[in-house]
Design a protein around this motif. Structure first.
Motif, PDB file in Angstrom:
ATOM      1  N   ALA A 187       0.829  -1.195   0.000  1.00 46.23           N
ATOM      2  CA  ALA A 187       0.000   0.000   0.000  1.00 46.23           C
ATOM      3  C   ALA A 187       0.866   1.249   0.000  1.00 46.23           C
ATOM      4  O   ALA A 187       2.013   1.221   0.444  1.00 46.23           O
ATOM      5  N   ALA A 188       0.304   2.336  -0.498  1.00 46.84           N
ATOM      6  CA  ALA A 188       1.014   3.608  -0.541  1.00 46.84           C
ATOM      7  C   ALA A 188       0.053   4.750  -0.262  1.00 46.84           C
ATOM      8  O   ALA A 188      -1.135   4.678  -0.580  1.00 46.84           O
ATOM      9  N   ASP A 189       0.588   5.803   0.335  1.00 43.58           N
ATOM     10  CA  ASP A 189      -0.221   6.959   0.686  1.00 43.58           C
ATOM     11  C   ASP A 189       0.662   8.188   0.701  1.00 43.58           C
ATOM     12  O   ASP A 189       1.834   8.105   1.070  1.00 43.58           O
ATOM     13  N   ARG A 190       0.113   9.317   0.321  1.00 44.15           N
ATOM     14  CA  ARG A 190       0.871  10.571   0.331  1.00 44.15           C
ATOM     15  C   ARG A 190       1.210  11.021   1.740  1.00 44.15           C
ATOM     16  O   ARG A 190       2.182  11.767   1.931  1.00 44.15           O
ATOM     17  N   ARG A 191       0.451  10.579   2.717  1.00 46.38           N
ATOM     18  CA  ARG A 191       0.655  11.019   4.100  1.00 46.38           C
ATOM     19  C   ARG A 191       0.908   9.825   5.011  1.00 46.38           C
ATOM     20  O   ARG A 191       2.027   9.333   5.109  1.00 46.38           O
ATOM     21  N   VAL A 192      -0.131   9.338   5.667  1.00 42.38           N
ATOM     22  CA  VAL A 192      -0.004   8.265   6.637  1.00 42.38           C
ATOM     23  C   VAL A 192      -0.636   6.995   6.085  1.00 42.38           C
ATOM     24  O   VAL A 192      -1.763   7.026   5.577  1.00 42.38           O
ATOM     25  N   LEU A 193       0.062   5.889   6.198  1.00 46.88           N
ATOM     26  CA  LEU A 193      -0.441   4.621   5.694  1.00 46.88           C
ATOM     27  C   LEU A 193      -1.465   4.045   6.658  1.00 46.88           C
ATOM     28  O   LEU A 193      -1.184   3.836   7.841  1.00 46.88           O
TER      29      LEU A 193
END
Length: 123
Positions: free
Chosen positions: A100-106
């Motif tokens: 998974a990937a996220d610009r902020r918090v996973l």
């Protein structure tokens, strides 16, 4: 468009090791949070490990209590790839592992996910 492609799953005996890879495309992920969740048979999806860029060479890392001391997350920014080295595998580690990937918090609600790769640990 952001895509995550996982590889490296398989069947191993208890005590064995596997390394999972997640190749990201469609952006530059140096400062993103990236990591791994897993979902075993009949279980809820659970957090495994994550890493987030703080600076050019410094990263925050976090692990679920169940894998601390056995799993290691790392990333290769030049390849936009995150890895999960899994050692001393146990039957309870059997699950589909998702990158998974996220610009902020996973979190479990993050925007981008891989297709999953099956890890099966036999007794």
């Amino acid at each position: 468009q952001v895509h995550l492609v996982e590889s490296g799953g398989g069947l191993v005996q208890a005590g064995g090791s596997l390394r999972l890879s997640c190749a990201a495309s469609g952006g530059t992920f140096t400062t993103w949070a990236m990591g791994w969740f897993r979902q075993g048979p009949g279980k809820e999806r659970e957090f495994v490990a994550a890493t987030r860029g703080i600076g050019r060479t410094t990263y925050y890392v976090d692990y679920a209590d169940s894998v601390k001391g056995r799993f290691t997350i790392s990333r290769d920014n030049a390849k936009n790839t995150v890895y999960l080295q899994m050692n001393s595998l146990k039957p309870e580690d059997t699950a589909v592992y998702y990158c998974a990937a996220d610009r902020r918090v996973l979190t479990a609600s993050s925007d981008y996910w891989g297709q999953g790769t099956q890890v099966t640990v036999s007794s």
